[in-house]
Write a protein that holds these residues in place. Structure first.
Motif, PDB file in Angstrom:
ATOM      1  N   TYR A 250      -0.261  16.218  27.364  1.00  0.00           N
ATOM      2  CA  TYR A 250      -0.526  17.397  27.134  1.00  0.00           C
ATOM      3  C   TYR A 250       0.380  18.336  26.720  1.00  0.00           C
ATOM      4  O   TYR A 250       1.577  18.140  27.152  1.00  0.00           O
ATOM      5  N   SER A 251       0.106  19.172  25.761  1.00  0.00           N
ATOM      6  CA  SER A 251       1.396  19.890  25.096  1.00  0.00           C
ATOM      7  C   SER A 251       1.255  21.217  25.468  1.00  0.00           C
ATOM      8  O   SER A 251       0.224  21.881  25.979  1.00  0.00           O
ATOM      9  N   SER A 252       2.455  21.882  25.807  1.00  0.00           N
ATOM     10  CA  SER A 252       2.415  23.419  26.153  1.00  0.00           C
ATOM     11  C   SER A 252       1.898  24.255  25.216  1.00  0.00           C
ATOM     12  O   SER A 252       1.972  25.685  25.391  1.00  0.00           O
ATOM     13  N   CYS A 253       1.495  23.968  24.053  1.00  0.00           N
ATOM     14  CA  CYS A 253       1.212  24.876  23.036  1.00  0.00           C
ATOM     15  C   CYS A 253       0.244  24.137  21.832  1.00  0.00           C
ATOM     16  O   CYS A 253       0.348  22.956  21.767  1.00  0.00           O
ATOM     17  N   GLY A 254      -0.668  24.839  21.358  1.00  0.00           N
ATOM     18  CA  GLY A 254      -1.591  24.311  20.409  1.00  0.00           C
ATOM     19  C   GLY A 254      -0.924  24.039  19.157  1.00  0.00           C
ATOM     20  O   GLY A 254      -1.510  23.054  18.350  1.00  0.00           O
ATOM     21  N   CYS A 255       0.284  24.395  18.889  1.00  0.00           N
ATOM     22  CA  CYS A 255       0.986  23.984  17.617  1.00  0.00           C
ATOM     23  C   CYS A 255       1.515  22.429  17.633  1.00  0.00           C
ATOM     24  O   CYS A 255       2.049  22.189  16.690  1.00  0.00           O
ATOM     25  N   THR A 256       1.469  21.957  18.937  1.00  0.00           N
ATOM     26  CA  THR A 256       1.859  20.592  18.924  1.00  0.00           C
ATOM     27  C   THR A 256       0.933  19.621  19.594  1.00  0.00           C
ATOM     28  O   THR A 256       0.303  19.882  20.588  1.00  0.00           O
ATOM     29  N   ILE A 257       0.667  18.483  18.642  1.00  0.00           N
ATOM     30  CA  ILE A 257      -0.464  17.550  18.971  1.00  0.00           C
ATOM     31  C   ILE A 257       0.250  16.207  19.381  1.00  0.00           C
ATOM     32  O   ILE A 257       0.656  15.652  18.535  1.00  0.00           O
ATOM     33  N   PRO A 258       0.115  15.946  20.677  1.00  0.00           N
ATOM     34  CA  PRO A 258       0.625  14.620  21.152  1.00  0.00           C
ATOM     35  C   PRO A 258      -0.399  13.581  20.903  1.00  0.00           C
ATOM     36  O   PRO A 258      -1.605  13.885  21.082  1.00  0.00           O
ATOM     37  N   LYS A 259      -0.129  12.379  20.866  1.00  0.00           N
ATOM     38  CA  LYS A 259      -0.921  11.362  20.527  1.00  0.00           C
ATOM     39  C   LYS A 259      -0.599   9.962  21.553  1.00  0.00           C
ATOM     40  O   LYS A 259       0.541   9.546  21.257  1.00  0.00           O
ATOM     41  N   LYS A 260      -1.328   9.712  22.341  1.00  0.00           N
ATOM     42  CA  LYS A 260      -1.030   8.488  23.285  1.00  0.00           C
ATOM     43  C   LYS A 260      -1.541   7.317  22.990  1.00  0.00           C
ATOM     44  O   LYS A 260      -2.278   7.365  22.325  1.00  0.00           O
ATOM     45  N   PRO A 261      -0.932   6.305  23.365  1.00  0.00           N
ATOM     46  CA  PRO A 261      -1.232   4.775  23.252  1.00  0.00           C
ATOM     47  C   PRO A 261      -2.683   4.792  23.998  1.00  0.00           C
ATOM     48  O   PRO A 261      -2.772   5.137  25.168  1.00  0.00           O
TER      49      PRO A 261
ATOM     50  N   LYS B  16       5.586  13.036  33.591  1.00  0.00           N
ATOM     51  CA  LYS B  16       6.818  12.947  33.149  1.00  0.00           C
ATOM     52  C   LYS B  16       6.712  14.013  32.003  1.00  0.00           C
ATOM     53  O   LYS B  16       6.041  14.192  31.155  1.00  0.00           O
ATOM     54  N   ALA B  17       7.781  15.018  31.901  1.00  0.00           N
ATOM     55  CA  ALA B  17       7.895  16.011  30.819  1.00  0.00           C
ATOM     56  C   ALA B  17       8.880  15.486  29.740  1.00  0.00           C
ATOM     57  O   ALA B  17       9.939  15.076  30.053  1.00  0.00           O
ATOM     58  N   ILE B  18       8.660  15.492  28.639  1.00  0.00           N
ATOM     59  CA  ILE B  18       9.277  15.154  27.300  1.00  0.00           C
ATOM     60  C   ILE B  18       9.347  16.533  26.322  1.00  0.00           C
ATOM     61  O   ILE B  18       8.498  17.478  26.879  1.00  0.00           O
ATOM     62  N   LYS B  19      10.287  16.704  25.775  1.00  0.00           N
ATOM     63  CA  LYS B  19      10.433  17.884  25.047  1.00  0.00           C
ATOM     64  C   LYS B  19      10.959  17.792  23.534  1.00  0.00           C
ATOM     65  O   LYS B  19      11.728  16.855  23.326  1.00  0.00           O
TER      66      LYS B  19
ATOM     67  N   ARG C 254      10.598  24.931  20.876  1.00  0.00           N
ATOM     68  CA  ARG C 254      10.946  24.797  22.256  1.00  0.00           C
ATOM     69  C   ARG C 254       9.767  24.513  22.938  1.00  0.00           C
ATOM     70  O   ARG C 254       8.959  25.322  23.628  1.00  0.00           O
ATOM     71  N   LYS C 255       9.333  23.132  22.974  1.00  0.00           N
ATOM     72  CA  LYS C 255       8.011  22.731  23.448  1.00  0.00           C
ATOM     73  C   LYS C 255       8.125  21.426  24.541  1.00  0.00           C
ATOM     74  O   LYS C 255       9.058  20.850  24.174  1.00  0.00           O
ATOM     75  N   THR C 256       6.931  21.498  25.262  1.00  0.00           N
ATOM     76  CA  THR C 256       7.220  20.393  26.322  1.00  0.00           C
ATOM     77  C   THR C 256       6.043  19.642  26.216  1.00  0.00           C
ATOM     78  O   THR C 256       4.713  20.399  26.091  1.00  0.00           O
ATOM     79  N   ILE C 257       5.927  18.485  26.394  1.00  0.00           N
ATOM     80  CA  ILE C 257       4.682  17.612  26.350  1.00  0.00           C
ATOM     81  C   ILE C 257       4.637  16.940  27.881  1.00  0.00           C
ATOM     82  O   ILE C 257       5.694  16.275  28.063  1.00  0.00           O
ATOM     83  N   THR C 258       3.704  17.049  28.233  1.00  0.00           N
ATOM     84  CA  THR C 258       3.497  16.477  29.747  1.00  0.00           C
ATOM     85  C   THR C 258       2.711  14.942  29.733  1.00  0.00           C
ATOM     86  O   THR C 258       1.812  15.024  29.117  1.00  0.00           O
ATOM     87  N   VAL C 259       3.188  13.911  30.266  1.00  0.00           N
ATOM     88  CA  VAL C 259       2.786  12.783  30.156  1.00  0.00           C
ATOM     89  C   VAL C 259       2.276  12.474  31.729  1.00  0.00           C
ATOM     90  O   VAL C 259       2.933  12.228  32.641  1.00  0.00           O
ATOM     91  N   TYR C 260       1.017  12.045  31.651  1.00  0.00           N
ATOM     92  CA  TYR C 260       0.310  11.560  32.987  1.00  0.00           C
ATOM     93  C   TYR C 260       0.005  10.314  32.680  1.00  0.00           C
ATOM     94  O   TYR C 260      -0.671   9.748  31.879  1.00  0.00           O
ATOM     95  N   SER C 261       0.414   9.350  33.729  1.00  0.00           N
ATOM     96  CA  SER C 261       0.117   7.995  33.896  1.00  0.00           C
ATOM     97  C   SER C 261       0.228   7.528  35.290  1.00  0.00           C
ATOM     98  O   SER C 261       0.220   8.358  36.085  1.00  0.00           O
ATOM     99  N   ASN C 262      -0.063   6.180  35.415  1.00  0.00           N
ATOM    100  CA  ASN C 262      -0.182   5.213  36.675  1.00  0.00           C
ATOM    101  C   ASN C 262       1.512   5.047  37.033  1.00  0.00           C
ATOM    102  O   ASN C 262       1.532   4.285  37.977  1.00  0.00           O
ATOM    103  N   ALA C 263       2.239   5.598  36.553  1.00  0.00           N
ATOM    104  CA  ALA C 263       3.843   4.938  36.621  1.00  0.00           C
ATOM    105  C   ALA C 263       4.243   5.771  38.071  1.00  0.00           C
ATOM    106  O   ALA C 263       3.702   6.357  38.783  1.00  0.00           O
ATOM    107  N   GLU C 264       5.290   4.861  38.486  1.00  0.00           N
ATOM    108  CA  GLU C 264       5.871   5.359  39.605  1.00  0.00           C
ATOM    109  C   GLU C 264       6.026   6.742  39.837  1.00  0.00           C
ATOM    110  O   GLU C 264       5.738   7.592  40.956  1.00  0.00           O
ATOM    111  N   GLN C 265       6.573   7.367  38.863  1.00  0.00           N
ATOM    112  CA  GLN C 265       6.645   8.891  38.525  1.00  0.00           C
ATOM    113  C   GLN C 265       5.587   9.170  37.670  1.00  0.00           C
ATOM    114  O   GLN C 265       5.462   9.153  36.602  1.00  0.00           O
TER     115      GLN C 265
END
Length: 126
Positions: free
Chosen positions: A59-70, A109-112, A95-106
């Motif tokens: 998920y991106s903090s802005c519509g100007c950033t489009i993330p694509k997951k495996p 996770k936020a990536i930027k 300055r954008k944040t992409i939030t990654v949701y998974s079954n990982a221990e954490q």
């Protein structure tokens, strides 16, 4: 009693299996880029856990950033990529944040991404 101890041991071992996501870098710096240039970048990661990694959502903090997951699970020891496309038609700082949701221990996770989109005429002067 021996059967009970055996079942308990299997149950405890099953609880130890977790996926872990480790990014090569948690921040991508676009630097100074020209308006309209290629805004696609890739976050490389590895599953350092001992269970398959399933990324359920990015998920991106802005519509100007489009993330694509495996789409497929990432096996233990394997690597994958989350692709991010920033709309470089917008001049100014990135300055954008992409939030990654998974079954990982954490599980979250936020990536930027960061940088600056400049008008081409400004870049040509430098």
């Amino acid at each position: 009693m021996i059967l009970f101890i055996g079942i308990l041991g299997v149950t405890l071992n099953a609880q130890d299996t977790k996926a872990k996501i480790e990014f090569k870098s948690e921040v991508i710096d676009y630097g100074e880029i020209a308006k309209g240039s290629d805004g696609v970048r890739q976050f490389e990661f590895t599953n350092t856990g001992n269970a398959p990694l399933i990324i359920s959502k990015v998920y991106s903090s802005c519509g100007c950033t489009i993330p694509k997951k495996p789409e497929k699970p990432i096996a233990p020891g394997e690597s994958g990529v989350i692709e991010v496309k920033y709309d470089t038609k917008r001049v100014g700082p990135i300055r954008k944040t992409i939030t990654v949701y998974s079954n990982a221990e954490q599980a979250t996770k936020a990536i930027k991404i960061k940088g600056t989109v400049l008008d081409k005429s400004v870049l040509e002067k430098n």
